[in-house]
Design a protein around this motif. Structure first.
Motif, PDB file in Angstrom:
ATOM      1  N   ASP A   1      -7.968   5.180   2.003  1.00  0.00           N
ATOM      2  CA  ASP A   1      -7.625   4.828   1.698  1.00  0.00           C
ATOM      3  C   ASP A   1      -7.032   3.386   1.376  1.00  0.00           C
ATOM      4  O   ASP A   1      -6.400   3.127   0.258  1.00  0.00           O
ATOM      5  N   TYR A   2      -8.335   2.940   1.676  1.00  0.00           N
ATOM      6  CA  TYR A   2      -8.917   1.810   1.417  1.00  0.00           C
ATOM      7  C   TYR A   2      -7.660   0.667   1.205  1.00  0.00           C
ATOM      8  O   TYR A   2      -7.260  -0.213   1.033  1.00  0.00           O
ATOM      9  N   ASN A   3      -6.553   0.108   2.444  1.00  0.00           N
ATOM     10  CA  ASN A   3      -6.189  -0.387   2.838  1.00  0.00           C
ATOM     11  C   ASN A   3      -5.192  -0.360   2.209  1.00  0.00           C
ATOM     12  O   ASN A   3      -4.729  -1.577   1.888  1.00  0.00           O
ATOM     13  N   ARG A   4      -3.965   0.247   1.234  1.00  0.00           N
ATOM     14  CA  ARG A   4      -3.186   0.534   0.539  1.00  0.00           C
ATOM     15  C   ARG A   4      -1.575  -0.397   1.119  1.00  0.00           C
ATOM     16  O   ARG A   4      -2.016  -0.319   2.586  1.00  0.00           O
ATOM     17  N   PRO A   5      -1.643  -1.340   0.450  1.00  0.00           N
ATOM     18  CA  PRO A   5      -0.237  -1.770   0.877  1.00  0.00           C
ATOM     19  C   PRO A   5       1.150  -1.127   0.729  1.00  0.00           C
ATOM     20  O   PRO A   5       1.172  -0.953  -0.260  1.00  0.00           O
ATOM     21  N   TYR A   6       1.932  -0.689   2.533  1.00  0.00           N
ATOM     22  CA  TYR A   6       2.614   0.066   2.643  1.00  0.00           C
ATOM     23  C   TYR A   6       4.325  -0.713   1.799  1.00  0.00           C
ATOM     24  O   TYR A   6       4.905   0.104   1.570  1.00  0.00           O
ATOM     25  N   VAL A   7       3.967  -1.488   3.003  1.00  0.00           N
ATOM     26  CA  VAL A   7       5.667  -2.742   2.542  1.00  0.00           C
ATOM     27  C   VAL A   7       4.606  -3.662   2.202  1.00  0.00           C
ATOM     28  O   VAL A   7       3.550  -3.970   2.429  1.00  0.00           O
ATOM     29  N   CYS A   8       5.812  -4.076   1.502  1.00  0.00           N
ATOM     30  CA  CYS A   8       5.267  -5.802   0.940  1.00  0.00           C
ATOM     31  C   CYS A   8       5.488  -6.987   1.954  1.00  0.00           C
ATOM     32  O   CYS A   8       6.226  -6.892   3.100  1.00  0.00           O
ATOM     33  N   SER A   9       4.346  -7.661   2.014  1.00  0.00           N
ATOM     34  CA  SER A   9       4.241  -8.804   2.970  1.00  0.00           C
ATOM     35  C   SER A   9       5.434  -9.651   2.441  1.00  0.00           C
ATOM     36  O   SER A   9       5.676 -10.964   3.330  1.00  0.00           O
TER      37      SER A   9
END
Length: 159
Positions: free
Chosen positions: A16-24
């Motif tokens: 998944d290559y560290n997919r951002p799911y939640v906005c930082s």
């Protein structure tokens, strides 16, 4: 709200290559925009997965080594090797480093097979699929006629 990094392995072992799911920035949901780029649906903050980070760095620094990319972007060497195997990245043509074809062992710059072995592999797979389709119909008419019931031989009553 505490943010947790999520890395998933897909059903076929895909990274998944560290997919951002939640906005930082705001905690909103990140929407895929293409080529490793994600955008928050609430605040429109843009973030990148490992592929996006590596690709952007390579575009700005052509000929960068995997060690340099890893150090500057935080993308692991393992993730970059996986991207090379998936043909998402390619080893530079002037590099002395190569990967080996999984069948014949010749030097390759991306993927797992050389062009010659990939063509023969796909040709063989197509032949097997064609044979499977051709043989799929045999026995179907009997099954439909008898609705899958067992067939019995009646004993000879003249004896």
């Amino acid at each position: 709200m505490e943010r947790k990094d999520v890395t998933l392995v897909g059903k076929l072992g895909e990274y998944d290559y560290n997919r951002p799911y939640v906005c930082s920035e705001c905690g909103g949901i990140m929407i895929f925009r293409g080529v490793g780029e994600y955008e928050c649906e609430d605040c429109h903050y843009r973030a990148y997965d490992d592929y996006g980070k590596a690709r952007n760095y390579i575009e700005k620094n052509p000929g960068a080594t995997s060690g340099e990319i890893s150090e500057r972007t935080g993308v692991s060497q393992k993730a970059m090797r996986q991207m090379l195997r998936e043909s998402r990245l390619e080893i530079a043509s002037d590099s002395k480093t190569f990967m080996k074809c999984g069948i014949c062992g010749v030097n390759i710059r991306h993927g797992t097979l050389c062009e010659k072995c990939a063509a023969s592999y796909h040709r063989l797979a197509e032949e097997q699929e064609r044979t499977k389709r051709m043989l799929a119909g045999y026995g179907m008419d009997i099954k439909e006629r008898n609705e899958g019931a067992m067939r019995f031989i009646k004993p000879d009553q003249n004896k």
